[in-house]
Structure formats: C-alpha cells, structure tokens
Design a protein around this motif. Sequence first.
Motif, PDB file in Angstrom:
ATOM      1  N   GLY A  66     -15.451   3.546  -4.296  1.00 23.01           N
ATOM      2  CA  GLY A  66     -14.480   2.793  -3.751  1.00 23.01           C
ATOM      3  C   GLY A  66     -13.199   2.800  -4.205  1.00 23.01           C
ATOM      4  O   GLY A  66     -12.129   2.478  -3.520  1.00 23.01           O
ATOM      5  N   PHE A  67     -12.972   3.373  -5.410  1.00 27.83           N
ATOM      6  CA  PHE A  67     -11.751   3.555  -6.145  1.00 27.83           C
ATOM      7  C   PHE A  67     -11.211   5.043  -6.065  1.00 27.83           C
ATOM      8  O   PHE A  67     -10.043   5.433  -5.738  1.00 27.83           O
ATOM      9  CB  PHE A  67     -11.815   3.004  -7.357  1.00 27.83           C
ATOM     10  CG  PHE A  67     -10.308   3.082  -8.007  1.00 27.83           C
ATOM     11  CD1 PHE A  67      -9.507   2.236  -7.757  1.00 27.83           C
ATOM     12  CD2 PHE A  67     -10.260   3.967  -9.260  1.00 27.83           C
ATOM     13  CE1 PHE A  67      -8.374   2.307  -8.368  1.00 27.83           C
ATOM     14  CE2 PHE A  67      -8.962   3.932 -10.054  1.00 27.83           C
ATOM     15  CZ  PHE A  67      -8.053   2.987  -9.446  1.00 27.83           C
ATOM     16  N   LEU A  68     -11.877   5.903  -6.573  1.00 25.82           N
ATOM     17  CA  LEU A  68     -11.470   7.261  -6.895  1.00 25.82           C
ATOM     18  C   LEU A  68     -12.616   8.226  -6.086  1.00 25.82           C
ATOM     19  O   LEU A  68     -13.347   9.071  -6.843  1.00 25.82           O
ATOM     20  CB  LEU A  68     -11.122   7.853  -8.158  1.00 25.82           C
ATOM     21  CG  LEU A  68      -9.574   7.865  -8.541  1.00 25.82           C
ATOM     22  CD1 LEU A  68      -9.650   8.416 -10.139  1.00 25.82           C
ATOM     23  CD2 LEU A  68      -8.675   8.723  -7.839  1.00 25.82           C
ATOM     24  N   PRO A  69     -13.082   8.201  -4.766  1.00 24.93           N
ATOM     25  CA  PRO A  69     -14.230   8.735  -4.334  1.00 24.93           C
ATOM     26  C   PRO A  69     -14.219  10.318  -4.802  1.00 24.93           C
ATOM     27  O   PRO A  69     -15.353  10.879  -4.606  1.00 24.93           O
ATOM     28  CB  PRO A  69     -14.193   8.528  -2.736  1.00 24.93           C
ATOM     29  CG  PRO A  69     -12.869   8.078  -2.496  1.00 24.93           C
ATOM     30  CD  PRO A  69     -12.076   7.610  -3.929  1.00 24.93           C
ATOM     31  N   GLN A  70     -13.431  11.058  -4.696  1.00 24.38           N
ATOM     32  CA  GLN A  70     -13.269  12.211  -5.154  1.00 24.38           C
ATOM     33  C   GLN A  70     -14.014  12.434  -6.623  1.00 24.38           C
ATOM     34  O   GLN A  70     -14.525  13.632  -6.856  1.00 24.38           O
ATOM     35  CB  GLN A  70     -11.904  12.926  -5.219  1.00 24.38           C
ATOM     36  CG  GLN A  70     -10.858  12.373  -6.147  1.00 24.38           C
ATOM     37  CD  GLN A  70      -9.948  11.346  -5.678  1.00 24.38           C
ATOM     38  OE1 GLN A  70     -10.629  10.342  -4.765  1.00 24.38           O
ATOM     39  NE2 GLN A  70      -8.933  11.257  -5.788  1.00 24.38           N
ATOM     40  N   GLN A  79      -3.298  10.182  -4.730  1.00 24.80           N
ATOM     41  CA  GLN A  79      -4.522  10.144  -5.311  1.00 24.80           C
ATOM     42  C   GLN A  79      -5.238   9.149  -5.069  1.00 24.80           C
ATOM     43  O   GLN A  79      -6.453   9.178  -5.129  1.00 24.80           O
ATOM     44  CB  GLN A  79      -4.328  10.795  -6.685  1.00 24.80           C
ATOM     45  CG  GLN A  79      -4.015  10.154  -7.812  1.00 24.80           C
ATOM     46  CD  GLN A  79      -2.523  10.791  -8.183  1.00 24.80           C
ATOM     47  OE1 GLN A  79      -1.794  10.656  -7.199  1.00 24.80           O
ATOM     48  NE2 GLN A  79      -2.452  11.028  -9.406  1.00 24.80           N
ATOM     49  N   PHE A  80      -4.486   7.808  -5.102  1.00 28.17           N
ATOM     50  CA  PHE A  80      -5.071   6.509  -5.009  1.00 28.17           C
ATOM     51  C   PHE A  80      -5.096   5.876  -3.329  1.00 28.17           C
ATOM     52  O   PHE A  80      -5.272   4.971  -3.195  1.00 28.17           O
ATOM     53  CB  PHE A  80      -4.335   5.395  -5.799  1.00 28.17           C
ATOM     54  CG  PHE A  80      -4.686   5.790  -7.239  1.00 28.17           C
ATOM     55  CD1 PHE A  80      -5.842   5.760  -7.833  1.00 28.17           C
ATOM     56  CD2 PHE A  80      -3.427   6.134  -8.041  1.00 28.17           C
ATOM     57  CE1 PHE A  80      -6.109   6.134  -9.291  1.00 28.17           C
ATOM     58  CE2 PHE A  80      -3.800   6.340  -9.356  1.00 28.17           C
ATOM     59  CZ  PHE A  80      -4.907   6.175 -10.093  1.00 28.17           C
ATOM     60  N   LYS A  81      -5.104   7.025  -2.403  1.00 28.21           N
ATOM     61  CA  LYS A  81      -4.998   6.573  -0.950  1.00 28.21           C
ATOM     62  C   LYS A  81      -6.490   5.860  -0.799  1.00 28.21           C
ATOM     63  O   LYS A  81      -6.293   4.761  -0.030  1.00 28.21           O
ATOM     64  CB  LYS A  81      -5.102   7.928  -0.208  1.00 28.21           C
ATOM     65  CG  LYS A  81      -5.167   7.616   1.256  1.00 28.21           C
ATOM     66  CD  LYS A  81      -4.862   9.180   1.895  1.00 28.21           C
ATOM     67  CE  LYS A  81      -5.283   9.120   3.434  1.00 28.21           C
ATOM     68  NZ  LYS A  81      -6.542   8.906   3.687  1.00 28.21           N
ATOM     69  N   GLY A 124      -8.748  -1.713  -0.640  1.00 25.88           N
ATOM     70  CA  GLY A 124      -8.224  -3.128  -1.178  1.00 25.88           C
ATOM     71  C   GLY A 124      -7.864  -3.039  -2.349  1.00 25.88           C
ATOM     72  O   GLY A 124      -7.075  -3.986  -2.553  1.00 25.88           O
ATOM     73  N   TYR A 125      -7.374  -2.092  -3.339  1.00 27.35           N
ATOM     74  CA  TYR A 125      -6.768  -2.027  -4.398  1.00 27.35           C
ATOM     75  C   TYR A 125      -5.181  -1.766  -3.923  1.00 27.35           C
ATOM     76  O   TYR A 125      -5.001  -0.669  -4.106  1.00 27.35           O
ATOM     77  CB  TYR A 125      -7.026  -1.161  -5.370  1.00 27.35           C
ATOM     78  CG  TYR A 125      -8.762  -1.431  -5.761  1.00 27.35           C
ATOM     79  CD1 TYR A 125      -8.886  -2.464  -6.466  1.00 27.35           C
ATOM     80  CD2 TYR A 125      -9.620  -0.642  -5.442  1.00 27.35           C
ATOM     81  CE1 TYR A 125     -10.335  -3.080  -6.721  1.00 27.35           C
ATOM     82  CE2 TYR A 125     -11.260  -0.926  -5.682  1.00 27.35           C
ATOM     83  CZ  TYR A 125     -11.616  -2.123  -6.509  1.00 27.35           C
ATOM     84  OH  TYR A 125     -12.696  -2.338  -6.837  1.00 27.35           O
ATOM     85  N   PRO A 152       0.939  -1.283  -0.048  1.00 26.18           N
ATOM     86  CA  PRO A 152       0.029   0.106   0.009  1.00 26.18           C
ATOM     87  C   PRO A 152       0.792   1.264   0.081  1.00 26.18           C
ATOM     88  O   PRO A 152       0.799   2.202  -0.792  1.00 26.18           O
ATOM     89  CB  PRO A 152      -0.856  -0.100   1.353  1.00 26.18           C
ATOM     90  CG  PRO A 152      -0.861  -1.705   1.602  1.00 26.18           C
ATOM     91  CD  PRO A 152       0.564  -2.258   1.146  1.00 26.18           C
ATOM     92  N   LYS A 153       1.771   1.225   0.744  1.00 30.70           N
ATOM     93  CA  LYS A 153       2.829   2.337   1.043  1.00 30.70           C
ATOM     94  C   LYS A 153       3.446   2.904  -0.416  1.00 30.70           C
ATOM     95  O   LYS A 153       3.586   3.853  -0.854  1.00 30.70           O
ATOM     96  CB  LYS A 153       3.727   2.191   2.052  1.00 30.70           C
ATOM     97  CG  LYS A 153       4.441   3.403   2.341  1.00 30.70           C
ATOM     98  CD  LYS A 153       5.506   3.344   3.653  1.00 30.70           C
ATOM     99  CE  LYS A 153       6.130   4.758   4.040  1.00 30.70           C
ATOM    100  NZ  LYS A 153       7.015   5.257   3.017  1.00 30.70           N
TER     101      LYS A 153
END
Length: 385
Positions: free
Chosen positions: A336-340, A145-147, A153-154, A136-137
Amino acid sequence: MTAYTPPSPGSKIIIVGGGCFGLSTAHALSLKKKYDIWVFDRLPIPATDAASTDINKIVRMDYADDTLYLQLMLEGMPIWRQWNKERAAEGLGPVYNETGVLFFGSNGKFSDYEKKSIKSITEAGYGHVIEHLPTPKSITDKYPQFKEAVENGYDIAYLNKDGGWCNSAEAVKHIYNKCIKNGVQFVLGPDKGTFEKFQEKPGSSGVKEVVGIVTKDKKVHYADRVIMATGSWTPGLVDISTQCIATGQVVAQFQPPQSLITSLKNQPVWCTDVSRTGYYGFPVNEGGRMKVARHATGYIAPRLQDNVSVPRTQVTHSGDTIPVGALKHMRTFLNGFLPQTSSLDVVYSRICWYSDSIDGGFVISPHPEYKNLIVASGDSGHAMK
Ligand SMILES: Cc1cc2nc3c(=O)[nH]c(=O)nc-3n(C[C@H](O)[C@H](O)[C@H](O)COP(=O)(O)OP(=O)(O)OC[C@H]3O[C@@H](n4cnc5c(N)ncnc54)[C@H](O)[C@@H]3O)c2cc1C
C-alpha cells in the motif's frame, strides 16, 4: 540511594559494551584527559549483533513534545557534519547523509506525533527546516515515487530538511578509532572481553560496593567506576528492576532491480504515519540495498531461570531471520505504500534488539543499590544520535 560524586582524577573507569552508548561515553571521558578508561565487549567492534551495527539508522530531531531529544539532536547535528569532514580528510565516504526525513500522515491528517514535532521544532527556532507538503499534489510533484502511497491515503507530509541517516556501523568504527587515538584501552572477545559478574567489596552490607568486573575467562579487573552500557543485554546482566526490557524489532533489506534504483535512491528517509504503522525506510544505499524496519512493541525472548528477556541473535543462532508473519505484515504494508518494492527478494533480515524503557527515555543513572556502578541503557530504539 547513594549520592553521586564524579570520579576523581586518575580514576580507572571500566565501560562494559562498545556500542554507541559505551563508545560515546568513552570518547567524552577521554576528552577530559584525566581518567584511565577501559572498554570491554564480547565481540570485536562493531559487534555484529549490536543494535548500533547496521547499514543505516535515522538521524532525526522530530520527537513530538519531547524536547530533551530535540535538543540532543541539535547538539549532535554539527558533530555528524564534522565527522563527515574528518572522514573526507582520510579519503572515506560520509557517515551522515543529510537526505532529510519525510514524515507522512494519513487521510489528510497528521497524528499527534507529527503535529507536536512540528510545533516543538518551530518553537525551538527551527521552523525553517520544515517543508510542508499539505496536499497529494505537493507530495507527488516532489516525490513521484510516492504516487501510490498518496493514492492509498498517505496524502499529507512534511519534510524535515535537517536530518537523514547515518551508516551506523561506520559511525561506530569512526568513534572507536577516535577513542583509540585518545588512549582508551579495549578488551574484546568472547572470553576476555565478556562481562560475567561484578567484583564486589567483600563484607559490604546494605548498598553493595562494586570494585570491578569479572570476565568470562575468570579474570578480575578492578576499577573505581563501572559503567554498564550493554544495550539490550543490560537487564540480563544487572538488576534494573522493570525499567528496561529487551524487545526484538524487525529489519529487512531488499535489493531493488536497476530499474528502480534511481527513484529509490534519490529520496529522503521516510516514516509512514509512524505512531500508527511503525514503518520507516531508507533510500537505497551505495551497495544497492534498501532497508525497511518497524518500530513496534516487538518480540521478547524470556530466559528460563527468571523470565528476563535476553537478546537472541545471529551470533548464537546463525540461521535466525525474522518471523514469517512479520515479513508478510511488512509486504502488506509496502503493497500500500511503495508497491514497486513489496515483492522484492529479502537479501538480509534480522531481529535487532532495543533496550526499551517504560517511557521511551534513556536510562542513564548511578545504580541505587550498587556503589560505583552506573547504568547507561534504555535506548528505546532511538539512540543513534
Ligand atoms: C531495528 C532497529 C532500528 C533502529 N533504528 C534506529 C534509528 O533509525 N535511529 C536511531 O537513532 N536509533 C535506532 N535504533 C536504536 C539504536 O540502534 C540504539 O539506540 C543504539 O544502537 C543502542 O546502543 P547501545 O550502545 O545501548 O547498544 P548496542 O549497540 O546493542 O551495544 C551494546 C554492546 O554491549 C555488548 N555486550 C553485551 N553484553 C556484553 C557482555 N556480557 N560483556 C561485554 N559486552 C557486552 C554488545 O556486544 C554490544 O556491542 C534502532 C535499533 C534497532 C534494533
């Protein structure tokens, strides 16, 4: 089955369809400098509803263990770079943007698709273009931007640095201009450019002999060879048995606010556990638009007389967008992926049509039941190479 022989020098070749299959065929034949080449299309090129016409398409070499397409892409990549140089010399922007393509797995694992892609690319000697982002880190350090994607889970990814996206409408224009320079003739428009049927040699029994085409204005155009490169329209125009089917795929463009543009612009193309979710998306382009699409089974539009699925597009149904269920599904995924981006307004959407083949491979072959006829279709959603 008829034996295939290449056309003799001086032959007239008609190509029906001016998308990426038709134009790359016309261009490749024009380089041989020995044929009289004619391209017919029902619309001016780039045809607004052709699969090839879009603001962006992925250019990738990642094809699991299907090394044919990996090899094709390795051949194609230098040509994309060359086209950028040609365009720069004309003062035009690039058609190919080498942003890299970021492939996500989920819950600490890649699916077979990503695993096999890494293996094939490495075995082909291109392991150096893969940057592994195994934690993840490592993902969020490179792409903050993918935090939320990582938190949801991605959390495992790899970046293929050799790849990115093309402005496909501009790419079509570029090769169209090259064809014109090389003497390819074009007949375009709803009457004079639209294929209606084949002109067959009278009295041919058994294997039928194609001697040209008849266009919607009832004009006969004779030719030594006819190539049907009509994309998803092909099964509705020529009997290709059950080899290909027109499937409608969902595409939406969003216009992020200025506050999000920088982070969404400076990113690679992303594919999110794509064999499971089907979703992929692009960096914000110069016009400030972000495209998201889903590679899926898709929709069909069977016609009444024979149930063959034929594209229904905004050319004949100008009010068509995408089904509300598909948009909801996309927003749920983005949440769930790019909520913004999940509640941004849609500025454009359409159903874009694949010519889906049984195994996802292109269908390029002489037609077994028609002499002088070649079919070039079955793009299966990945031919913009
Ligand atoms: C939603 C979506 C996303 C995609 N994303 C990617 C991607 O990211 N990367 C990638 O590599 N590929 C992608 N593809 C696939 C790619 O766009 C296609 O593989 C490619 O454009 C197919 O080209 P084509 O020439 O076969 O068909 P088309 O581009 O559809 O061209 C067919 C042409 O035939 C013409 N025609 C049809 N009927 C007639 C007639 N009767 N007479 C005369 N002309 C006719 C049409 O007007 C059209 O110009 C995507 C496709 C879709 C739908």
